[in-house]
Design a protein around this motif. Structure first.
Motif, PDB file in Angstrom:
ATOM      1  N   TYR A   1       0.834  -1.198   0.000  1.00  0.00           N
ATOM      2  CA  TYR A   1       0.000   0.000   0.000  1.00  0.00           C
ATOM      3  C   TYR A   1       0.872   1.252   0.000  1.00  0.00           C
ATOM      4  O   TYR A   1       1.782   1.384   0.818  1.00  0.00           O
ATOM      5  CB  TYR A   1      -0.886   0.037   1.244  1.00  0.00           C
ATOM      6  CG  TYR A   1      -1.968  -1.003   1.278  1.00  0.00           C
ATOM      7  CD1 TYR A   1      -3.290  -0.655   1.023  1.00  0.00           C
ATOM      8  CD2 TYR A   1      -1.679  -2.330   1.590  1.00  0.00           C
ATOM      9  CE1 TYR A   1      -4.303  -1.604   1.068  1.00  0.00           C
ATOM     10  CE2 TYR A   1      -2.683  -3.290   1.636  1.00  0.00           C
ATOM     11  CZ  TYR A   1      -3.992  -2.921   1.372  1.00  0.00           C
ATOM     12  OH  TYR A   1      -4.988  -3.868   1.413  1.00  0.00           O
TER      13      TYR A   1
ATOM     14  N   ASP B   1      -1.858   7.615   0.628  1.00  0.00           N
ATOM     15  CA  ASP B   1      -2.741   8.403  -0.230  1.00  0.00           C
ATOM     16  C   ASP B   1      -2.368   9.876  -0.132  1.00  0.00           C
ATOM     17  O   ASP B   1      -2.944  10.631   0.642  1.00  0.00           O
ATOM     18  CB  ASP B   1      -4.201   8.187   0.173  1.00  0.00           C
ATOM     19  CG  ASP B   1      -5.168   8.990  -0.667  1.00  0.00           C
ATOM     20  OD1 ASP B   1      -4.747   9.517  -1.720  1.00  0.00           O
ATOM     21  OD2 ASP B   1      -6.339   9.100  -0.281  1.00  0.00           O
TER      22      ASP B   1
ATOM     23  N   ILE C   1      -3.302   2.965  -0.321  1.00  0.00           N
ATOM     24  CA  ILE C   1      -3.993   2.430  -1.494  1.00  0.00           C
ATOM     25  C   ILE C   1      -3.183   1.245  -2.004  1.00  0.00           C
ATOM     26  O   ILE C   1      -1.988   1.387  -2.293  1.00  0.00           O
ATOM     27  CB  ILE C   1      -4.119   3.488  -2.606  1.00  0.00           C
ATOM     28  CG1 ILE C   1      -4.827   4.739  -2.068  1.00  0.00           C
ATOM     29  CG2 ILE C   1      -4.861   2.923  -3.819  1.00  0.00           C
ATOM     30  CD1 ILE C   1      -4.782   5.913  -3.004  1.00  0.00           C
TER      31      ILE C   1
ATOM     32  N   GLU D   1      -3.833   6.478   5.379  1.00  0.00           N
ATOM     33  CA  GLU D   1      -4.708   5.672   4.530  1.00  0.00           C
ATOM     34  C   GLU D   1      -3.880   5.246   3.312  1.00  0.00           C
ATOM     35  O   GLU D   1      -3.348   6.096   2.602  1.00  0.00           O
ATOM     36  CB  GLU D   1      -5.916   6.475   4.082  1.00  0.00           C
ATOM     37  CG  GLU D   1      -6.953   5.695   3.320  1.00  0.00           C
ATOM     38  CD  GLU D   1      -8.197   6.533   3.066  1.00  0.00           C
ATOM     39  OE1 GLU D   1      -8.561   6.681   1.890  1.00  0.00           O
ATOM     40  OE2 GLU D   1      -8.778   7.053   4.040  1.00  0.00           O
TER      41      GLU D   1
ATOM     42  N   ARG E   1      -8.366   0.085  -0.109  1.00  0.00           N
ATOM     43  CA  ARG E   1      -7.691   0.939   0.871  1.00  0.00           C
ATOM     44  C   ARG E   1      -7.640   0.298   2.247  1.00  0.00           C
ATOM     45  O   ARG E   1      -8.500  -0.513   2.602  1.00  0.00           O
ATOM     46  CB  ARG E   1      -8.418   2.287   0.978  1.00  0.00           C
ATOM     47  CG  ARG E   1      -8.318   3.105  -0.288  1.00  0.00           C
ATOM     48  CD  ARG E   1      -9.186   4.357  -0.248  1.00  0.00           C
ATOM     49  NE  ARG E   1      -9.057   5.081  -1.498  1.00  0.00           N
ATOM     50  CZ  ARG E   1      -8.341   6.200  -1.642  1.00  0.00           C
ATOM     51  NH1 ARG E   1      -7.749   6.744  -0.608  1.00  0.00           N
ATOM     52  NH2 ARG E   1      -8.248   6.779  -2.820  1.00  0.00           N
TER      53      ARG E   1
ATOM     54  N   ASP F   1     -12.753   1.087  -2.463  1.00  0.00           N
ATOM     55  CA  ASP F   1     -13.146   2.496  -2.504  1.00  0.00           C
ATOM     56  C   ASP F   1     -14.029   2.741  -3.735  1.00  0.00           C
ATOM     57  O   ASP F   1     -14.166   1.858  -4.592  1.00  0.00           O
ATOM     58  CB  ASP F   1     -11.920   3.412  -2.459  1.00  0.00           C
ATOM     59  CG  ASP F   1     -11.020   3.297  -3.674  1.00  0.00           C
ATOM     60  OD1 ASP F   1     -11.509   2.932  -4.775  1.00  0.00           O
ATOM     61  OD2 ASP F   1      -9.813   3.573  -3.549  1.00  0.00           O
TER      62      ASP F   1
END
Length: 193
Positions: free
Chosen positions: A27, A30, A191, A189, A155, A149
């Protein structure tokens, strides 16, 4: 410091190792939607609190539900992006009295291991480098949630907290006993890539 504190938050992703395998992956933070924060609070002489944040940071975390030992977090933070909503104070925070941003423009966090408990919380242990000094710190992390999302992505979000002693990182400014430590809260957060 740009990616530093966020790396700590990414380590929080490691906390959720008890969840289903579908969320495993790498990830990236964001950065475009501004759904992340590295904030701090420190006492001013024991009479009030000064709150602030770092506006520029980046990071990435790996979350492996089946093999939590593979979880990791890396964060970098732009130390000059410190923001306490007071221009003169921010200018002073960037000097050699405190962050020394001219000499050390970046802080970083790199996780070494993540220790999970039965309640889905984690300790993310890693190296924090600030002002050229590297120390091991522990982030108390909690997964906030994860899922698809509206834009077709997936996410995952975490929040982590830690407390740092200024003198441990070579910060010479001394405002008394009440101001020896700073509380850090990281909310990120990510992605999935």
């Amino acid at each position: 410091m740009k990616k530093l504190l966020l790396a700590s938050a990414v380590s929080m992703a490691l906390v959720g190792g008890v969840h289903a395998n579908e969320e495993s992956g790498t990830y990236d933070f964001d950065n475009e939607k501004d759904h992340q924060f590295i904030t701090f609070k420190i006492s001013h002489l024991g009479y009030s609190w000064v709150y602030g944040r770092f506006n520029e940071f980046d990071g990435q975390f790996v979350y492996d539900a089946e093999n939590p030992q593979n979880n990791s977090v890396n964060v970098t933070i732009d130390t000059a992006s410190v923001d306490t909503n007071h221009a003169e104070r921010d200018k002073h925070l960037r000097t050699k009295d405190l962050l020394h941003a001219g000499e050390y423009p970046e802080a970083s966090f790199k996780s070494k291991r993540v220790e999970l408990d039965d309640e889905g919380e984690a300790d993310i242990i890693g190296d924090l480098t600030l002002r050229g000094v590297t120390r091991e710190v522990t982030l108390d992390a909690e997964m906030i949630g994860h899922g698809k999302d509206p834009w077709g992505g997936y996410r995952m979000g975490f929040e982590a907290e830690t407390e740092l002693r200024l003198e441990d990182f070579g910060i010479p400014m001394n405002l008394g006993k009440a101001s020896e430590t700073v509380e850090i809260i990281i909310s990120v957060e990510g992605i999935r890539q």
